[in-house]
Design a protein around this motif. Structure first.
Motif, PDB file in Angstrom:
ATOM      1  N   PHE A 128       0.701  -1.356  -0.261  1.00 50.24           N
ATOM      2  CA  PHE A 128       0.008  -0.117  -0.149  1.00 50.24           C
ATOM      3  C   PHE A 128       1.059   1.148   0.230  1.00 50.24           C
ATOM      4  O   PHE A 128       1.898   1.267   0.839  1.00 50.24           O
ATOM      5  N   CYS A 129       0.764   2.215  -0.846  1.00 47.73           N
ATOM      6  CA  CYS A 129       0.616   4.019  -0.976  1.00 47.73           C
ATOM      7  C   CYS A 129       0.035   4.266  -1.416  1.00 47.73           C
ATOM      8  O   CYS A 129      -1.311   3.879  -1.585  1.00 47.73           O
TER       9      CYS A 129
ATOM     10  N   LEU B 172       2.384  12.528 -11.388  1.00 49.56           N
ATOM     11  CA  LEU B 172       2.353  11.240 -10.320  1.00 49.56           C
ATOM     12  C   LEU B 172       3.109  11.374  -9.416  1.00 49.56           C
ATOM     13  O   LEU B 172       4.480  10.858  -9.577  1.00 49.56           O
ATOM     14  N   GLU B 173       2.337  11.835  -8.488  1.00 48.27           N
ATOM     15  CA  GLU B 173       2.800  11.889  -7.142  1.00 48.27           C
ATOM     16  C   GLU B 173       3.336  10.263  -6.175  1.00 48.27           C
ATOM     17  O   GLU B 173       2.188   9.912  -6.165  1.00 48.27           O
ATOM     18  N   ILE B 174       4.125   9.494  -5.623  1.00 53.35           N
ATOM     19  CA  ILE B 174       4.395   8.672  -5.176  1.00 53.35           C
ATOM     20  C   ILE B 174       5.016   8.243  -3.749  1.00 53.35           C
ATOM     21  O   ILE B 174       6.026   9.155  -3.303  1.00 53.35           O
ATOM     22  N   ILE B 175       3.683   8.312  -2.584  1.00 52.52           N
ATOM     23  CA  ILE B 175       3.785   8.787  -1.543  1.00 52.52           C
ATOM     24  C   ILE B 175       3.888   7.520  -0.052  1.00 52.52           C
ATOM     25  O   ILE B 175       2.878   6.968   0.037  1.00 52.52           O
TER      26      ILE B 175
ATOM     27  N   ALA C  18       7.270  11.518  -3.010  1.00 48.83           N
ATOM     28  CA  ALA C  18       7.249  12.907  -2.462  1.00 48.83           C
ATOM     29  C   ALA C  18       7.049  11.948  -0.806  1.00 48.83           C
ATOM     30  O   ALA C  18       7.043  10.802  -0.330  1.00 48.83           O
ATOM     31  N   LYS C  19       7.152  12.461  -0.062  1.00 45.95           N
ATOM     32  CA  LYS C  19       7.205  12.467   1.657  1.00 45.95           C
ATOM     33  C   LYS C  19       6.057  12.543   2.343  1.00 45.95           C
ATOM     34  O   LYS C  19       4.685  13.048   1.130  1.00 45.95           O
ATOM     35  N   ASP C  20       5.661  11.549   3.581  1.00 48.97           N
ATOM     36  CA  ASP C  20       3.797  11.918   3.796  1.00 48.97           C
ATOM     37  C   ASP C  20       3.737  13.332   4.766  1.00 48.97           C
ATOM     38  O   ASP C  20       3.597  12.820   5.337  1.00 48.97           O
TER      39      ASP C  20
END
Length: 802
Positions: A156-157, A171-174, A202-204
């Motif tokens: 999951f992310c 598209l940001e991947i967090i 990206a950071k959460d």
């Protein structure tokens, strides 16, 4: 990681969910799109005697959403037919079907309890090991997976798409602390290669990267605007194309997106960032609060910062909101001396020093705006990302900026930017001064190999941007001395490995004398010791076509010999490129119109970006394609005759494509129109196109490319087909669908495609057809109505039907 995505489930069919589903369908993935079951019948359903148990009722929400998406403009689909790849259903009946999906993307309402409740149901039917991601933009990612199994958490992310997903590349991947790093790597790669995205890790943190900085930039502009007493129209003039932002600039963009979105994100950031040094910037100004209360939310409510009203004589006009009185007033012409000074400056990066040095209110605005933005982004490293280039990537791909904040700062000069920050009483992060003190004077640099590097504040050194090894960026090669030849309109650049590239840099990349000279020079050079040639550029559009202004000028002066020579030169250049001894690869993207389309028709192979809008549009200005376009489309049609379909049907379809000036809505549609053919490629990520074209040139060279010979056996139908076309054109005229001048152009086009007034089907040569199309083009430039059409395009940008 060896993971194949065959089928994707999208949970939630709202504006984002339906369009994410469409984009996966664009790339050939099967999609399961689900939403809730309606709780009550509509009046229409009651009339039909339906019940809540009827399948049509149970899937009404999801089907209506998908239908609205498919019908929207611009379309979220490359081809309307791709909607068939999307199967719809509802959470109650079809959630079990996600067991067959490789990736489940949740796009439901932004409420933590609803999302977590849905995840609990998903976990019961999801196949272990499959991807599960959320498109949330306002809820911390780590909170969403609380209470889920280890396998769920591992896969999951956050995958934050930007709307519209087909057109905005970000598209940001967090990831969360529990996300398997291999899953993150896979999503970064898949988003780039298959979805065509600029994937940014990206950071959460609240709003991640793009919205955090982008919304700050908007809110900070609102503050500067109030300080300086600027109007809505003045700010939009200052924050549009002149600084590399969208034409809709600040306020028109807000109206299109919806002020409720801006208000919600700003409020969320104001509450969720207690330690942000610039948190006051996210506090809503009074006028924005009032607009929210009044439901003046932009286009969705009919008024926002702008409002369309009926003026005198019933003509529509756009009025702008006076933020002092909250009244709408007629549009005002905006003019600043600083902006006037930038008009001769074509290159975006060269404008920033002029803008920041302005002596008027515009100059003061830019100094304050740059100071606020520059200071803010320095303090976001390492809070929201460890690498400054990710901020630039996110703003370019998510907000459509041509240059990110750090790239803009580099263009202005890092010391000058620091000076602005200090003058405005802002505080930059300490690492910037440390960078300068160490003798590093820019955030980016290009090394001798043409690789762009960024300043890494942790290692205090320049590092290559990950992933750029898959791209060929012409600006970087130019900076590293790879330009072998150039003139005012074109350059020949060494791509390495024996492949050259011809790049256009005329206005809108129009194909004038300089560009044709550059193209011929590129072919000549490639034939003398190189292995192949690519024709591509990094501009927003491949080419808007031939230099229409030059044709118009010659035609007005009745310099028909000059026009004849110009067209002959263009034709000869196309044939020289087509029948060279080395493979030539066209790389269209954006607009590839008229001559830009004809050039690609004559390439050995085309590697097109998915967002390519290709067409032979000459009919719209009273002409026919005469750079080999009519010849080549006739040739391609003749090549299909042996496939069994009636020949007159095939040639009629081609005639309609040209005579209606059809432009493909995507590269996929360009196949349907015959502009692309079997063997041509589509690259979803335009950043990869030139690199892919280079590989294609090498493949053809390695396969033993042999110089082709001109064709002399093109079947044309003469009077038989000509009579069919003229009868059809006459019927269109009698039905008042076309004008007398349309008839004249259409008949000349038909004459060329039929090979002239031949008594029977005959095989002719390419040169024979080239001569016919040039003669037809030349005769039409002597027509007054054609000149009126050309003048309309040149002066208003709009086609004239006369």
């Amino acid at each position: 990681m060896n993971r194949i995505i065959k089928k994707v489930a999208v949970l939630g069919s709202g504006v984002m969910g339906s369009r994410i589903a469409c984009h996966f369908a664009n790339i050939g993935v099967q999609v399961l799109l689900l939403d809730i079951v309606p709780r009550e019948l509509t009046a229409d359903e009651e009339k039909k005697g339906l019940t809540l148990e009827n399948p049509a009722v149970r899937n009404r929400i999801v089907n209506s959403s998908l239908q609205a998406a498919v019908a929207s403009n611009p379309s979220p689909l490359y081809r309307k037919a791709d909607a068939a790849k999307i199967k719809t259903g509802n959470f109650d009946d079809n959630l079990k079907d996600i067991a067959s999906c490789d990736w489940t993307i949740e796009v439901v309402v932004e409420r933590l309890d609803i999302k977590q409740s849905l995840y609990e149901k998903v976990e019961k039917v999801r196949k272990p090991g499959t991807l599960i991601t959320s498109n949330t933009s306002g809820i911390p990612i780590h909170m969403l997976s609380e209470g889920r199994s280890d396998d769920f958490k591992k896969h999951f992310c956050g995958t934050h798409f930007f709307n519209p997903p087909r057109y905005l590349k970000l598209l940001e991947i967090i990831p969360t602390p529990d996300t398997d790093p291999a899953i993150v790597d896979f999503l970064m790669h898949y988003g780039d290669l298959y979805l065509g995205k600029t994937t940014v890790l990206a950071k959460d943190t609240p709003a991640f990267i793009a919205n955090r900085v982008g919304v700050f930039a908007i809110m900070d502009v609102l503050q500067v605007m109030q300080q300086l007493g600027l109007t809505v129209e003045e700010v939009d003039k200052l924050t549009g194309p002149v600084i590399g932002h969208a034409k809709s600039a600040t306020f028109r963009t807000s109206d299109v997106v919806g002020l409720d979105t801006l208000i919600n994100v700003a409020n969320g950031l104001a509450q969720g960032l207690p330690n942000d040094e610039a948190k006051a910037a996210f506090m809503l100004p009074d006028f924005l609060k009032k607009m929210g209360e009044n439901k003046w939310l932009g286009d969705k409510t009919g008024q926002g910062f702008y409002k369309k009203v009926k003026g005198e004589g019933g003509k529509s006009e756009i009025q702008a909101l006076d933020l002092q009185t909250l009244e709408y007033k007629p549009g005002q012409r905006v003019k600043f001396a600083t902006l006037e000074a930038t008009k001769p400056i074509e290159k975006l990066g060269d404008r920033f020093k002029v803008l920041a040095a302005g002596k008027d209110k515009a100059g003061e605005f830019y100094r304050k705006m740059f100071a606020g933005l520059f200071a803010y982004v320095t303090n976001r490293v390492p809070e929201i990302t460890d690498s400054l280039y990710k901020i630039d990537d996110a703003l370019r791909a998510g907000f459509g900026w041509e240059m990110g904040p750090f790239e803009t700062w580099d263009a202005l000069g890092v010391p000058k930017g620091l000076e602005l920050i200090q003058t405005e009483g802002k505080q930059a992060a300490g690492w910037v001064q440390e960078m300068l003190d160490a003798g590093n004077t820019s955030f980016y640099k290009v090394n001798e190999q043409g690789v762009k590097q960024f300043y890494d504040f942790e290692s205090k050194s320049y590092q290559p941007i990950p992933g750029v090894e898959n791209f060929i960026i012409l600006d970087n090669l130019r900076a590293s001395g790879k330009v072998l030849w150039k003139n005012a309109g074109a350059s020949v650049i060494d791509l390495g490995d024996g492949i050259l590239n011809v790049e256009f840099h005329s206005k809108m990349n129009t194909l004038g004398t300089d560009v044709i000279q550059g193209l011929l020079k590129g072919v000549d050079m490639a034939e003398q010791g190189y292995r192949g040639l690519v024709v591509g550029n990094d501009a927003p559009n491949f080419s808007a076509g031939a230099n229409l202004g030059l044709v118009y000028m010659y035609a007005l002066d009745q310099e028909f010999d000059e026009i004849n020579m110009m067209i002959a030169q263009f034709q000869n250049a196309m044939m020289r490129m087509r029948y060279s001894s080395i493979p030539v690869i066209g790389v269209p993207h954006g607009l590839a119109l008229g001559g830009g389309c004809e050039l690609n028709l004559h390439a050995d192979k085309v590697v097109a970006s998915a967002e390519t809008y290709m067409g032979l549009v000459e009919f719209g200005v009273g002409l026919i394609p005469a750079g080999g376009g009519t010849k080549e489309m006739t040739l391609r049609t003749a090549a299909k005759y042996e496939e069994g379909e009636p020949e007159f049907n095939l040639i009629r379809n081609t005639f309609m494509t040209i005579s209606t000036a059809k432009v493909s809505a995507s590269a996929a549609e360009a196949y349907d129109l015959g502009f692309l053919r079997r063997g041509d490629e589509i690259v979803v990520n335009s950043n990869r196109a030139i690199a892919a074209a280079k590989e294609a040139a090498l493949e053809l060279a390695d396969a033993g490319y042999t110089q082709p010979t001109q064709k002399t056996n093109i079947k044309v139908h003469g009077q038989g087909a000509l009579g069919m076309f003229m009868t059809g054109v006459y019927a269109m005229k009698e039905g008042r669908y076309i004008s007398d001048h349309d008839v004249k152009i259409a008949n000349k086009l038909a004459y060329v495609m039929c090979g002239g007034d031949l008594s029977q089907p005959t095989e002719v040569s390419e040169q024979y057809l080239l001569d016919l199309e040039r003669e037809a083009f030349l005769s039409l430039t002597g027509e007054r109505k054609t000149l009126e059409r050309i003048q309309s395009i040149l002066t208003t940008g709009k086609p004239l039907r006369n």
